[in-house]
Design an enzyme around this catalytic site. Sequence first.
Site, short mmCIF file in Angstrom:
data_model
loop_
_atom_site.label_atom_id
_atom_site.label_comp_id
_atom_site.label_asym_id
_atom_site.label_seq_id
_atom_site.Cartn_x
_atom_site.Cartn_y
_atom_site.Cartn_z
N ARG A 21 95.71 33.31 18.87
CA ARG A 21 95.63 33.92 17.54
C ARG A 21 94.38 34.77 17.38
O ARG A 21 93.43 34.66 18.15
CB ARG A 21 95.50 32.83 16.47
N GLY A 58 76.00 37.37 3.04
CA GLY A 58 75.00 38.35 3.48
C GLY A 58 74.75 39.48 2.50
O GLY A 58 73.94 40.35 2.76
N GLU A 106 80.70 39.64 4.17
CA GLU A 106 81.34 39.77 2.84
C GLU A 106 81.15 41.17 2.25
O GLU A 106 81.92 41.62 1.43
CB GLU A 106 80.80 38.71 1.88
N ILE A 110 69.02 33.51 2.70
CA ILE A 110 69.77 33.40 3.96
C ILE A 110 70.18 34.80 4.44
O ILE A 110 70.46 35.00 5.60
CB ILE A 110 71.04 32.52 3.81
N ASP A 111 70.22 35.77 3.51
CA ASP A 111 70.72 37.11 3.85
C ASP A 111 69.75 37.92 4.71
O ASP A 111 70.15 38.91 5.31
CB ASP A 111 71.01 37.92 2.57
N ARG A 160 74.61 28.01 3.10
CA ARG A 160 73.38 27.76 2.34
C ARG A 160 73.01 26.28 2.31
O ARG A 160 71.90 25.93 1.92
CB ARG A 160 73.54 28.24 0.90
N GLY A 173 69.87 33.69 -16.12
CA GLY A 173 68.71 33.51 -17.00
C GLY A 173 67.48 34.25 -16.53
O GLY A 173 66.39 33.68 -16.49
O1 F6P Z 1 71.92 35.82 -1.65
C1 F6P Z 1 72.44 34.67 -1.11
C2 F6P Z 1 73.91 34.60 -1.33
O2 F6P Z 1 74.35 33.40 -0.73
C3 F6P Z 1 74.71 35.81 -0.86
O3 F6P Z 1 74.90 35.82 0.53
C4 F6P Z 1 75.99 35.66 -1.66
O4 F6P Z 1 76.63 36.90 -1.87
C5 F6P Z 1 75.49 35.10 -2.97
O5 F6P Z 1 74.23 34.50 -2.71
C6 F6P Z 1 76.40 34.08 -3.60
O6 F6P Z 1 75.86 33.67 -4.80
P1 F6P Z 1 76.45 32.51 -5.72
O7 F6P Z 1 75.66 31.28 -5.40
O8 F6P Z 1 76.21 33.00 -7.10
O9 F6P Z 1 77.89 32.33 -5.38
#
Ligand code: F6P
Length: 363
Positions: free
Chosen positions: A182, A190, A242, A146-147, A290, A82
């Site tokens: 392992r 991120g 990621e 957080i990134d 988060r 939105g």
């Molecule tokens: O920008 C913060 C973040 O947590 C990223 O690290 C992640 O790629 C994305 O948001 C995930 O977003 P959603 O809450 O839409 O899954």
Amino acid sequence: MNINKIAINTGGGDAPGLNAVIRAVVLAAEKRGWECYGIRDAFNGLMMPDLYPDGWLVPLTAESVRDITSLGGTIIGTTNKGNPLKFPMEDDAGNIVKVDRTDEIIDAFAAQKLDALVAIGGDGSLNIANELSQKGLRVVGVPKTIDNDLDQTVITFGFDTAVSFATECIDRLHSTARAHQRVMIVEVMGRYAGWIALNAGLAGSADVILIPEVPYDLNKIAEKLKTCMEKRPHYAIMVVSEGARPVGGDYSWMDSGEERLGGLGYKLKPKLAEMIGREVRVVRLGHLLRGGSPTAWDRTLSLRFGAAAVRALAEGKHGIMVALDPPTVRYVPLERATRRMKTVPLDSDTMLTARDLGISFGD
Ligand code: F6P
């Protein structure tokens, strides 16, 4: 122009510390005799009135923000859908078109006699805040994610909590990886910046760290993992961001039809297991990074940011973002805040430290 009434909103993905910022803004505003309101779910409360029968504004008082500094999430809600600059709406022919609805926000602020907005968000939300500021609204931005990928501030709130939690998880994985000899792959969020993976990987004594800034070569990773498995104590920890990708290759996308990163650990697992002939397990930390209570550092930073945002408005400043420039909080132009993404500098001392410790980046 005097200020009597201000609004706060939180936009994009949540980050630990949002509530601490809200509390600081409310208390600092009340101290100056200003009324304070939260906008529900970023701007959704304003733009979708049918879904919000109680209205789009939540009154915020010292009483309502008592005890929220330590709370994760946001008491006024958020969304990463939105965007008012490109709000999806149905046209007369029944087609979905993207409409700029920022004028409605400006009008709604005037109708409610709201004098200013404190916009707490990441790049998307601060970009919207900048547009509103260009249209004449008094806006102060507060950098959240957080990134830690926002430029113009050394650090964003939420980052420390994410890194601390990821580090704790990596610490726990050492004993089980060691017990079973392992390879453990830990995937962290991120987006397109490797701040979380680098810092948690370093703090958690990883053997391999993959970040978006350093494209990896699978052979180099396998070589490092083999060395770890051959010598005592015969286990390895690999932290992957990621947003990491192979040399010349693409990112790992979630199978969701949206532009969402994720799943790299699971993609690497079978390939590496075959290349090194050992058991590999994957842990994807995802949204756990988060959630939860902000660290003391994040609480303090959030409170400092919130109070500084109110001080800026009281001093007649707007069209700015509060930013950490240690040891102080300063103000930077909002339009400069989202111009580019802040990625990990390859020559930073954190990178050099990791390399000196023998950590492989797969390059
Ligand atoms: O920008 C913060 C973040 O947590 C990223 O690290 C992640 O790629 C994305 O948001 C995930 O977003 P959603 O809450 O839409 O899954």
